[in-house]
Scaffold this motif. Sequence first.
Motif, mmCIF file in Angstrom:
data_model
loop_
_atom_site.group_PDB
_atom_site.id
_atom_site.type_symbol
_atom_site.label_atom_id
_atom_site.label_comp_id
_atom_site.label_asym_id
_atom_site.label_seq_id
_atom_site.Cartn_x
_atom_site.Cartn_y
_atom_site.Cartn_z
ATOM 1 N N ASP A 18 14.306 26.058 -20.712
ATOM 2 C CA ASP A 18 14.584 27.401 -21.229
ATOM 3 C C ASP A 18 13.479 27.879 -22.174
ATOM 4 O OD1 ASP A 18 16.939 27.640 -19.797
ATOM 5 O OD2 ASP A 18 18.214 27.034 -21.481
ATOM 6 N N GLU A 19 12.981 26.986 -23.017
ATOM 7 C CA GLU A 19 11.888 27.349 -23.929
ATOM 8 C C GLU A 19 10.620 27.663 -23.154
ATOM 9 O OE1 GLU A 19 12.714 24.913 -28.026
ATOM 10 O OE2 GLU A 19 12.141 23.738 -26.264
ATOM 11 N N ILE A 20 10.343 26.885 -22.124
ATOM 12 C CA ILE A 20 9.159 27.116 -21.301
ATOM 13 C C ILE A 20 9.282 28.456 -20.577
ATOM 14 C CG2 ILE A 20 7.848 26.282 -19.307
ATOM 15 C CD1 ILE A 20 8.617 23.414 -20.258
ATOM 16 N N HIS A 21 10.459 28.742 -20.034
ATOM 17 C CA HIS A 21 10.679 30.019 -19.347
ATOM 18 C C HIS A 21 10.536 31.188 -20.316
ATOM 19 C CE1 HIS A 21 12.978 33.372 -17.635
ATOM 20 N NE2 HIS A 21 12.419 32.973 -16.509
ATOM 21 N N ALA A 22 11.091 31.060 -21.509
ATOM 22 C CA ALA A 22 11.005 32.131 -22.502
ATOM 23 C C ALA A 22 9.558 32.414 -22.879
ATOM 24 C CB ALA A 22 11.823 31.777 -23.742
ATOM 25 N N ALA A 23 8.757 31.373 -23.039
ATOM 26 C CA ALA A 23 7.348 31.558 -23.364
ATOM 27 C C ALA A 23 6.614 32.242 -22.211
ATOM 28 C CB ALA A 23 6.690 30.217 -23.680
ATOM 29 N N ALA A 24 6.918 31.833 -20.979
ATOM 30 C CA ALA A 24 6.291 32.452 -19.810
ATOM 31 C C ALA A 24 6.675 33.929 -19.719
ATOM 32 C CB ALA A 24 6.700 31.722 -18.533
ATOM 33 N N LEU A 25 7.932 34.230 -19.955
ATOM 34 C CA LEU A 25 8.405 35.612 -19.913
ATOM 35 C C LEU A 25 7.700 36.458 -20.968
ATOM 36 C CD1 LEU A 25 10.372 37.709 -18.774
ATOM 37 C CD2 LEU A 25 12.068 36.857 -20.393
ATOM 38 N N GLN A 47 7.523 36.894 -10.003
ATOM 39 C CA GLN A 47 6.602 35.904 -9.431
ATOM 40 C C GLN A 47 5.605 35.430 -10.487
ATOM 41 O OE1 GLN A 47 4.315 37.372 -6.122
ATOM 42 N NE2 GLN A 47 3.558 35.345 -5.586
ATOM 43 N N ALA A 48 5.126 36.359 -11.305
ATOM 44 C CA ALA A 48 4.190 35.992 -12.370
ATOM 45 C C ALA A 48 4.864 35.096 -13.407
ATOM 46 C CB ALA A 48 3.629 37.249 -13.030
ATOM 47 N N VAL A 49 6.084 35.416 -13.780
ATOM 48 C CA VAL A 49 6.822 34.586 -14.751
ATOM 49 C C VAL A 49 6.974 33.170 -14.199
ATOM 50 C CG1 VAL A 49 9.045 34.220 -15.908
ATOM 51 C CG2 VAL A 49 8.019 36.497 -15.863
ATOM 52 N N GLU A 50 7.334 33.048 -12.938
ATOM 53 C CA GLU A 50 7.516 31.726 -12.329
ATOM 54 C C GLU A 50 6.201 30.956 -12.274
ATOM 55 O OE1 GLU A 50 8.742 28.262 -10.749
ATOM 56 O OE2 GLU A 50 9.898 29.782 -11.799
ATOM 57 N N ALA A 51 5.109 31.639 -11.942
ATOM 58 C CA ALA A 51 3.805 30.970 -11.874
ATOM 59 C C ALA A 51 3.376 30.469 -13.256
ATOM 60 C CB ALA A 51 2.754 31.921 -11.296
ATOM 61 N N VAL A 52 3.571 31.287 -14.273
ATOM 62 C CA VAL A 52 3.206 30.887 -15.638
ATOM 63 C C VAL A 52 4.123 29.762 -16.115
ATOM 64 C CG1 VAL A 52 3.087 31.664 -18.046
ATOM 65 C CG2 VAL A 52 2.189 33.111 -16.219
ATOM 66 N N ARG A 53 5.413 29.837 -15.781
ATOM 67 C CA ARG A 53 6.353 28.784 -16.160
ATOM 68 C C ARG A 53 5.942 27.454 -15.551
ATOM 69 N NH1 ARG A 53 9.136 25.358 -14.372
ATOM 70 N NH2 ARG A 53 8.883 26.126 -12.272
ATOM 71 N N ALA A 54 5.599 27.479 -14.261
ATOM 72 C CA ALA A 54 5.203 26.243 -13.570
ATOM 73 C C ALA A 54 3.907 25.685 -14.159
ATOM 74 C CB ALA A 54 5.046 26.507 -12.078
ATOM 75 N N ALA A 55 2.946 26.554 -14.415
ATOM 76 C CA ALA A 55 1.671 26.101 -14.989
ATOM 77 C C ALA A 55 1.882 25.532 -16.393
ATOM 78 C CB ALA A 55 0.674 27.254 -15.026
ATOM 79 N N THR A 56 2.759 26.151 -17.164
ATOM 80 C CA THR A 56 3.046 25.671 -18.519
ATOM 81 C C THR A 56 3.724 24.305 -18.482
ATOM 82 O OG1 THR A 56 3.243 27.942 -19.317
ATOM 83 C CG2 THR A 56 4.226 26.219 -20.682
ATOM 84 N N LEU A 60 2.136 20.927 -20.095
ATOM 85 C CA LEU A 60 2.835 20.131 -21.103
ATOM 86 C C LEU A 60 3.035 18.694 -20.644
ATOM 87 C CD1 LEU A 60 5.472 22.711 -22.384
ATOM 88 C CD2 LEU A 60 3.415 21.912 -23.571
ATOM 89 N N ALA A 61 3.280 18.498 -19.356
ATOM 90 C CA ALA A 61 3.465 17.145 -18.824
ATOM 91 C C ALA A 61 2.158 16.353 -18.847
ATOM 92 C CB ALA A 61 4.012 17.212 -17.409
#
Length: 89
Positions: A18-25, A47-56, A60-61
């Motif tokens: 949720d934190e990662i998604h919020a930052a991407a959003l 689509q952009a939010v999902e791409a940034v979420r995945a990259a983030t 982090l991993a």
Amino acid sequence: MCRSIHQLHNFEPPATPDEIHAAALQYVRKIAGTARPSQANQAAFDQAVEAVRAATAELLAALVTSAPPRDREVEAAKARARAERRYAS
């Protein structure tokens, strides 16, 4: 950088999805210049939010550090103290 996007690396417990998604959003909102896209742009926005979420999440991993993990409550208290100093009248 957007002030509402916070550092997510090296915290215990680690950043939640949720934190990662919020930052991407927040990032995509800042880049797009809008908090709510039009219906015509909604698919591209999502689509952009999902791409940034995945990259983030991938970033982090992959990050490593020798520093001890930070405590979220301590960091939040420091941020509140900075805000009090900044906005003191």
